[in-house]
Design a protein around this motif. Structure first.
Motif, PDB file in Angstrom:
ATOM      1  N   ILE A   1       1.287  -1.417  -0.007  1.00  0.00           N
ATOM      2  CA  ILE A   1      -0.070  -0.514   0.571  1.00  0.00           C
ATOM      3  C   ILE A   1       0.617   1.532  -0.050  1.00  0.00           C
ATOM      4  O   ILE A   1       1.622   1.334   0.777  1.00  0.00           O
ATOM      5  N   VAL A   2       0.213   1.437  -1.391  1.00  0.00           N
ATOM      6  CA  VAL A   2       1.875   3.365  -1.252  1.00  0.00           C
ATOM      7  C   VAL A   2       1.221   4.749  -0.779  1.00  0.00           C
ATOM      8  O   VAL A   2      -0.280   4.790  -1.639  1.00  0.00           O
ATOM      9  N   GLY A   3       1.542   5.515  -0.094  1.00  0.00           N
ATOM     10  CA  GLY A   3       0.644   7.088  -0.527  1.00  0.00           C
ATOM     11  C   GLY A   3       0.455   7.764  -1.075  1.00  0.00           C
ATOM     12  O   GLY A   3      -0.237   8.636  -1.084  1.00  0.00           O
ATOM     13  N   ARG A   4       1.591   7.731  -1.298  1.00  0.00           N
ATOM     14  CA  ARG A   4       2.153   8.490  -2.050  1.00  0.00           C
ATOM     15  C   ARG A   4       3.228   8.335  -3.017  1.00  0.00           C
ATOM     16  O   ARG A   4       4.619   7.811  -3.026  1.00  0.00           O
ATOM     17  N   SER A   5       2.546   8.459  -4.622  1.00  0.00           N
ATOM     18  CA  SER A   5       4.415   7.343  -5.397  1.00  0.00           C
ATOM     19  C   SER A   5       4.733   8.646  -6.511  1.00  0.00           C
ATOM     20  O   SER A   5       4.136  10.359  -6.175  1.00  0.00           O
ATOM     21  N   ALA A   6       5.565   8.394  -6.846  1.00  0.00           N
ATOM     22  CA  ALA A   6       5.612   9.647  -7.863  1.00  0.00           C
ATOM     23  C   ALA A   6       4.857   9.687  -9.266  1.00  0.00           C
ATOM     24  O   ALA A   6       5.267  11.475  -9.673  1.00  0.00           O
ATOM     25  N   ASN A   7       3.430   9.506  -8.898  1.00  0.00           N
ATOM     26  CA  ASN A   7       2.506   9.814 -10.493  1.00  0.00           C
ATOM     27  C   ASN A   7       2.498  11.547  -9.411  1.00  0.00           C
ATOM     28  O   ASN A   7       1.460  11.619  -8.895  1.00  0.00           O
ATOM     29  N   PRO A   8       2.660  12.601 -10.507  1.00  0.00           N
ATOM     30  CA  PRO A   8       2.644  13.537  -9.825  1.00  0.00           C
ATOM     31  C   PRO A   8       0.877  14.186  -9.864  1.00  0.00           C
ATOM     32  O   PRO A   8       0.808  15.682  -9.096  1.00  0.00           O
ATOM     33  N   PHE A   9      -0.574  13.652 -10.846  1.00  0.00           N
ATOM     34  CA  PHE A   9      -1.289  13.538 -10.971  1.00  0.00           C
ATOM     35  C   PHE A   9      -2.389  13.272  -9.826  1.00  0.00           C
ATOM     36  O   PHE A   9      -2.959  12.141 -10.521  1.00  0.00           O
ATOM     37  N   THR A  10      -1.282  13.663  -8.967  1.00  0.00           N
ATOM     38  CA  THR A  10      -2.190  12.912  -7.810  1.00  0.00           C
ATOM     39  C   THR A  10      -3.268  13.355  -7.417  1.00  0.00           C
ATOM     40  O   THR A  10      -3.823  14.330  -7.156  1.00  0.00           O
ATOM     41  N   LEU A  11      -4.224  12.892  -6.031  1.00  0.00           N
ATOM     42  CA  LEU A  11      -4.982  13.226  -5.020  1.00  0.00           C
ATOM     43  C   LEU A  11      -4.438  14.802  -4.378  1.00  0.00           C
ATOM     44  O   LEU A  11      -3.606  15.102  -3.597  1.00  0.00           O
ATOM     45  N   ALA A  12      -5.959  15.638  -4.484  1.00  0.00           N
ATOM     46  CA  ALA A  12      -5.629  17.232  -3.399  1.00  0.00           C
ATOM     47  C   ALA A  12      -6.398  17.208  -2.805  1.00  0.00           C
ATOM     48  O   ALA A  12      -7.981  16.417  -2.708  1.00  0.00           O
ATOM     49  N   GLY A  13      -6.154  17.566  -1.213  1.00  0.00           N
ATOM     50  CA  GLY A  13      -7.362  17.235  -0.511  1.00  0.00           C
ATOM     51  C   GLY A  13      -8.692  16.032   0.397  1.00  0.00           C
ATOM     52  O   GLY A  13      -8.603  16.493   1.007  1.00  0.00           O
ATOM     53  N   PHE A  14      -6.665  15.844   0.312  1.00  0.00           N
ATOM     54  CA  PHE A  14      -7.442  13.867   0.889  1.00  0.00           C
ATOM     55  C   PHE A  14      -6.508  13.928   2.304  1.00  0.00           C
ATOM     56  O   PHE A  14      -4.846  13.466   2.047  1.00  0.00           O
TER      57      PHE A  14
END
Length: 809
Positions: A533-546
């Motif tokens: 389970i990854v909290g933050r990957s290298a994908n820049p198009f990521t969640l905001a506000g969560f």
């Protein structure tokens, strides 16, 4: 949902032209048994039609191809009112366009465009134009209007070019780019239309483009991308995370389409069925067949009408050999692909875009042994309102899923569900799973909002992109679901399953060898094994506000075995409880690894979330029971405080319980509950328990006193629930002491019945007081002792016996 008319005489008088009466031949019954034909001719040949005692069709005709005849369509006919095929209609090897109100194939008739041995390589377009109130002929009113339908043993063979249906990006593409690079070579052509799936949470960032140029793996598009796309592979904790945006081909050389006049979402529809619109076909001779490859389906489906879908196997029964392969669906008005009351079909490598309602579905739960393999669906949209049709509401298109599944005993392999308003896979109250028939592996889900962006009050759904719904009161009737090698990313919640647990304790839903990344909430209340389970990957198009959470335990049993958490820094949590109240759920963990990750339990409230850290890998201190620091029951010298995680770590496996108090006394509701005092003086406050039922946490080996007087209560029902019932099936007990200034009371043992009221006890058994505490301690069933001298009621409660005690005054 179906209009049914019994066919008593199927001879039909066709329209009169130039004094010539066109009669249907060989229609003395709804199905002709005449074998398929030696009598072959071309549509353009008036002499051939005359040999059939028919006239060459003209505009507005209803054309019949009789049994025993084979017509080769070699020109574009004028627009027709309808076509009935009881013989064979075959498209010649040239570009053709057929416009008709409907096209009905009746067994043993056949519509053929191309063959398996020689696929059709020209362009063929069938446009369906029937009016909503038009009569579609006799013997098959169940098909409605504006349709292409095969029934009563008919054969539908549409074999177009076998193209590369979809692929993924080979490199990231920034917003504003007019070129994309693909991961592999494709056979796509200049002028064809493609769809590019989103890389972010919002599924509506999907975009369609036309190909202007192709150079190797690079496509030049007719318009620049509005949104950027991610196109890189990542390796995290030894597992590959593939978040590359998918790209699908929408153009095909065979096209089935509705008329451009589709006001109100009234498109055409395609249906394959037996003899009856209401009954599963049991006669193999009357089961129709569909072999479809390389077809584009557009402007199809009839909005808010059950049974009117772009492609639909309807109650066709066992249909081995049928398939729908490498086709595309877009610009449709009512779902996409529906398998209803039909078994053993193959749905493979299809591309669906912008589907209104469920994209791919089984309908009534009877469907078995169907295979859904390698399909790509981009942007599944929910109905904008709750339908007035109870059947449509019951099937949930207002919360549409990319895959809406009633029958679980089918196979789902290698599909990509690339965005939607609600769910990716929704197993809707599916019932028991036959492990020999169910398969779920290598599926990808991303970009699911769960209703957040729809704007209507109360539209946000707290379930998961992978959603398994069912009865919590009968968990053994559902599952088990073992879901292998899933990839879920960029969702508000990756997975939600109900029922969450099983009376024996094991998780009824388990993800194995899976990777979850960049989700606001990963998963909870089921099993996760050999996964990352990854909290933050290298994908820049990521969640905001969560706030990111890996595992949110919200009400059942979560089992975490060989799970690695990566990149959950401060402000996020690899693991936490969804409820900081008493009666919180439980977690079993083993071989947990935290890489740049931390967990944090409830910092306030009265949570009794319990984590049985079997090997100590989570807390780093040997096998332990981990609870929130606020859990009053665990304020003992044996438990150490882990301040950073708001946790108490207690060595070993602690046997402890939830005590539940139910009452229906009106003046008690909304008032604080009583305190619970342990025999060593430790007190659990009732001040935060503002309404029944009330909960407390108990440790085995202690006696507890409820700091209240029975005279203040009219009814009290007490239940004891072991936190880990599966670990030790032996009934365990504790003693509760209750003060009273009245001797006017009765005690009953009663069965638990899942009702949250004090008096709803089934199977009541009146109890009499034991003679003394020694006899009470020796009891092996719920019992009590009334100490009249001290005015105390001593209650002995057991876990794992499915019995509670009811005290009535």
């Amino acid at each position: 949902m179906w209009q049914i008319k019994r066919c008593t005489a199927c001879g039909v008088l066709m329209r009169i032209r130039l004094g010539f009466v066109l009669l249907l031949l060989g229609l003395g019954a709804c199905q002709s048994g005449t074998p398929l034909p030696a009598n072959t001719g071309h549509w353009s040949d008036a002499r051939f039609w005359a040999s059939l005692n028919l006239q060459k069709p003209s505009a507005g005709d209803v054309v019949t191809i009789p049994a025993g005849s084979r017509v080769i369509l070699d020109l574009d006919p004028p627009p027709l009112r309808g076509i009935r095929v009881q013989g064979e209609l075959e498209f010649a090897r040239r570009n053709l366009h057929l416009t008709t109100g409907y096209l009905k194939i009746l067994g043993p008739g056949r519509l053929r465009i191309g063959t398996e041995e020689a696929p059709f390589t020209q362009r063929a377009v069938i446009t369906l134009t029937g009016e909503a109130n038009s009569v579609s002929g006799t013997c098959s009113e169940g098909m409605g209007a504006r349709f292409l339908g095969a029934m009563m043993g008919a054969r539908l063979e549409l074999i177009g070019e076998d193209r590369v249906a979809w692929t993924k990006l080979g490199a990231s593409a920034p917003a504003g780019s007019s070129q994309i690079t693909l991961a592999e070579a494709v056979d796509w052509r200049v002028g064809e239309q493609i769809v590019i799936a989103p890389s972010a949470l919002d599924p509506h960032q999907a975009e369609t483009r036309t190909i202007l140029d192709i150079a190797g793996h690079t496509l030049t598009l007719d318009r620049a991308l509005v949104y950027g796309r991610f196109g890189e592979l990542q390796t995290i904790a030894g597992q590959v995370l593939d978040q590359r945006a998918a790209v699908g081909l929408l153009s095909r050389n065979i096209v089935i389409q509705g008329d451009e006049n589709h006001a109100g979402g009234f498109g055409g529809h395609v249906i394959v069925m037996g003899r009856s619109p209401t009954t599963r076909e049991t006669d193999p001779a009357l089961r129709s067949s569909a072999r479809v490859r390389g077809v584009e389906f557009r402007r199809l489906g009839q909005f808010d009408q059950l049974g009117r879908y772009p492609f639909h196997w309807h109650l066709n029964g066992p249909s081995a050999g049928d398939y729908l392969i490498n086709s595309s669906f877009h610009s449709n008005f009512q779902r996409g692909i529906v398998v209803h009351g039909t078994d053993q079909v193959l749905v493979k490598n299809n591309v669906l875009y912008n589907t209104l309602g469920h994209s791919i579905s089984t309908e009534d739960g009877s469907e078995v042994d169907n295979r859904f393999v390698g399909n790509l669906s981009v942007l599944t949209r929910a109905f904008p309102f709750r339908s007035s049709d109870p059947g449509q509401v019951e099937q949930g298109d207002h919360r549409a899923a990319t895959f809406w599944i009633r029958g679980p005993n089918n196979r789902f392999v290698g599909n990509v569900a690339a965005g939607g308003d609600f769910f990716a896979f929704w197993f809707d109250n599916p019932g028991a799973v036959d492990q020999s028939r169910f398969e779920f592996r290598d599926n990808v889900m991303h970009s699911y909002l769960l209703g957040q962006a729809l704007g209507a009050p109360g539209s946000v759904d707290d379930r998961g992109a992978l959603y398994i719904s069912g009865s919590r009161t009968q968990p053994t009737t559902h599952g088990p679901f073992v879901l292998r090698r899933s990839t879920i990313y960029h969702t508000r919640s990756a997975m939600w399953a109900s029922p969450s647990g099983h009376p024996a304790g094991e998780a009824r839903v388990e993800l194995r060898n899976s990777i979850l990344a960049d989700n606001a909430i990963g998963t909870g209340s089921h099993g996760l094994r050999d996964s990352v389970i990854v909290g933050r990957s290298a994908n820049p198009f990521t969640l905001a506000g969560f706030v990111r959470t890996g595992v949110l335990e919200y009400g059942g049993l979560t089992s975490l075995i060989n799970v690695t958490f990566v990149n959950f820094p401060a402000g996020t949590s690899a693991l936490r409880s969804g409820s900081c109240l008493r009666a919180s759920p439980k977690i079993i963990s083993q071989n947990i690894q935290l890489h740049n990750a931390q967990f944090g339990l409830c910092a306030s409230g009265s949570s009794d979330l319990a984590i049985w850290d079997m090997d100590g890998s989570l807390a780093g201190s040997g096998p332990s029971t981990i609870v929130p620091s606020s859990t009053e029951a665990m304020h003992t010298a044996a438990c150490s405080l882990n301040a950073s995680a708001n946790a108490r770590v207690c060595p070993g496996h602690w046997q402890y319980f939830n005590l539940t108090l139910l009452t229906n006394v009106p003046f008690i509701r909304g008032s604080p509950g009583p305190d619970l005092i342990r025999d060593d003086g430790q007190r659990q406050s009732g001040q935060d328990l503002t309404s029944a039922p009330f909960y407390w946490t108990l440790i085995e080996g202690h006696t507890y006193t409820l700091d209240t007087n029975l005279a203040a209560w009219q009814f009290m029902r007490l239940e004891l629930d072991a936190k880990y019932s599966s670990d030790d099936p032996t009934p365990r007990s504790t003693r509760i002491v209750l003060g009273t200034t009245t001797a006017d009371f009765r005690v009953h043992s009663c069965a638990l019945d899942n009702q949250q009221t004090a008096t709803s006890c089934a199977d009541r058994i009146p109890l009499t007081s034991k003679p003394g505490l020694a006899e009470l301690d020796a009891a092996i069933q719920p019992a009590y002792f009334y100490d009249s001298t001290a005015q105390r009621i001593h209650l002995k409660l057991f876990s794992n016996t499915n019995r509670s005690l009811l005290i009535e005054r």
